[in-house]
Design a protein around this motif. Sequence first.
Motif, PDB file in Angstrom:
ATOM      1  N   ALA A 274       3.529  -0.319  -0.416  1.00 28.18           N
ATOM      2  CA  ALA A 274       3.320   0.357   0.962  1.00 28.18           C
ATOM      3  C   ALA A 274       4.635   0.309   1.482  1.00 28.18           C
ATOM      4  O   ALA A 274       4.967   1.170   2.341  1.00 28.18           O
ATOM      5  N   ALA A 275       5.480  -0.881   1.182  1.00 28.51           N
ATOM      6  CA  ALA A 275       6.741  -0.699   1.701  1.00 28.51           C
ATOM      7  C   ALA A 275       7.850   0.271   1.276  1.00 28.51           C
ATOM      8  O   ALA A 275       8.452   0.591   2.308  1.00 28.51           O
ATOM      9  N   ARG A 276       7.613   0.601  -0.068  1.00 29.11           N
ATOM     10  CA  ARG A 276       8.357   1.924  -0.584  1.00 29.11           C
ATOM     11  C   ARG A 276       7.950   3.230   0.196  1.00 29.11           C
ATOM     12  O   ARG A 276       8.786   3.879   0.334  1.00 29.11           O
ATOM     13  N   VAL A 277       6.618   3.302   0.580  1.00 31.75           N
ATOM     14  CA  VAL A 277       6.112   4.454   1.273  1.00 31.75           C
ATOM     15  C   VAL A 277       6.950   4.641   2.729  1.00 31.75           C
ATOM     16  O   VAL A 277       7.326   5.718   3.000  1.00 31.75           O
ATOM     17  N   ALA A 278       6.929   3.572   3.194  1.00 34.52           N
ATOM     18  CA  ALA A 278       7.483   3.424   4.639  1.00 34.52           C
ATOM     19  C   ALA A 278       9.130   3.635   4.301  1.00 34.52           C
ATOM     20  O   ALA A 278       9.701   4.273   5.354  1.00 34.52           O
TER      21      ALA A 278
ATOM     22  N   GLU B 176       4.229   2.906 -11.305  1.00 30.83           N
ATOM     23  CA  GLU B 176       4.804   4.460 -11.210  1.00 30.83           C
ATOM     24  C   GLU B 176       4.708   4.843  -9.610  1.00 30.83           C
ATOM     25  O   GLU B 176       5.388   5.723  -9.170  1.00 30.83           O
ATOM     26  N   LEU B 177       3.732   4.139  -8.957  1.00 28.93           N
ATOM     27  CA  LEU B 177       3.544   4.019  -7.466  1.00 28.93           C
ATOM     28  C   LEU B 177       4.875   3.657  -6.655  1.00 28.93           C
ATOM     29  O   LEU B 177       5.140   4.253  -5.820  1.00 28.93           O
ATOM     30  N   VAL B 178       5.457   2.783  -7.230  1.00 31.87           N
ATOM     31  CA  VAL B 178       6.557   2.015  -6.788  1.00 31.87           C
ATOM     32  C   VAL B 178       7.617   3.170  -6.410  1.00 31.87           C
ATOM     33  O   VAL B 178       8.404   3.433  -5.572  1.00 31.87           O
TER      34      VAL B 178
END
Length: 477
Positions: free
Chosen positions: A117-121, A62-64
């Motif tokens: 982390a990459a998805r947030v960026a 879900e965070l992805v």
Amino acid sequence: MTETITSRPVRTGAPEAPPALRGLGLFTVLLGAALPLVDFFIVNVALPTIGADLSADEAVLELVVAGYGVAYAVLLVLGGRLGDLFGRRRLFLGGMAAFGLTSLACGLAPDAWTLVAARVAQGASAAAMLPQVLATIQATTTGPRRAKAMSLYGATAGLSMVAGQILGGVLVAADIAGTGWRSVFLVNVPVVLVGLFLAARAVPETRSAHPEPVDVPGTFLLAASILTLLVPLTEGRAAGWPLWTWLSLAAFPFAAAAFYAVERRADRAGRTPLVPPSLFAIVSLRRGLLLIVPFSIGFSGFMFVIAVALQQGAGLGPVAAGLALAPLAVVFFLFSLAGPRLVARYGTRVVPVGAALQGVGLVLMTLAAWRSWPDLGLVELLPGAAVAGAGQALQLPVVLRVVLSEVPAVRAGVGGGVMVTTQQASLALGVATLGTLFLSLIPGMGMRDALVTTLLVQLAGVALTGLLSLRLPRTIA
């Protein structure tokens, strides 16, 4: 504050014509608008494969989805302000380049937390790129050209949401060079390279003649407001609703009230806050934004729920699950092309008609799920998906035009930033609310009844959209 446009120097004595956004330039900025929306939805059908490959539990998966959506929503208005300050083409190019690099990082992620982390960026990169699209259109087009460009922007936004899910299924199943789910991110890299080449050649530079400095307190308080609402709603169910989720939700109204107070004080002092409260005095903007909220919540919630139901409940593969929505995408595209002519003749009365059609389509899909489960796929969903696609095409592009129709040119960037932030936050909220409802109902009701119940809840949202559309101005300025 007025708009100035940086262009090639002209010979002394020659009249300087403001550069217009030509066909290739419009195609390029619309490509930039499509990329972030495609990527919001492209992972829906890839989540089961990602979970199996990276040994990720449901909360991490879900965070992805949510990490991208929340970062995107939080930073959109700031991205618009930075474009006013440093140049919109410059921010567009920088945001697109960063989007390509972060997409590469997503595709090469060795574990689930690196992917998060990459998805947030990636979401932050999208927030730098997307606001420049609307601001560039507003600064380089006028009259019928602007109306056409805005209609194409709305059609691109809606089509990207559906196409992303279909493309995700095709790419996962194709397993190009053994990349599996990674291809849903890696496919962005060549597209970004093409976009950068075209943007450098065809997109004119625009900026504000008197740009306001970044509203630091407003930026932090807006981020706090969005985060305290979306993060607990997204992660709460999978985490078992721990204490921090309730504390975060309790903090939301205080953060929102503080944000409004700070912005109102700056607005009254003659400064340009991140989100000027005086902007909401524009009736078309205010009423259009109110309509975008339930529409976007329902759209994203439906796309997430149907992806899970078709794969985990009906047993379809990623291609079949994605293609089950192909009729919706095709009909949406066709009706979007007819939208400007219909609006020219009937005004915004096409919007409640669209809501009614979308409601009929949802009813047909609900009946199909009730009668045919678990044999649910392209054939069973085709009538409902086609009718719903027609209805959505008569709503979204028109409403996006309405929102910005009366925003002064000096606040075009701010108005566009507010609109896309509202849309993106609502898209994330749709996954968090309707997705949570659906997944929470499955253990007690079973997949079919959970799907039917969630679709009926969305139907109530469509009814609300239809009622709100009756309050839109009859004509678009």
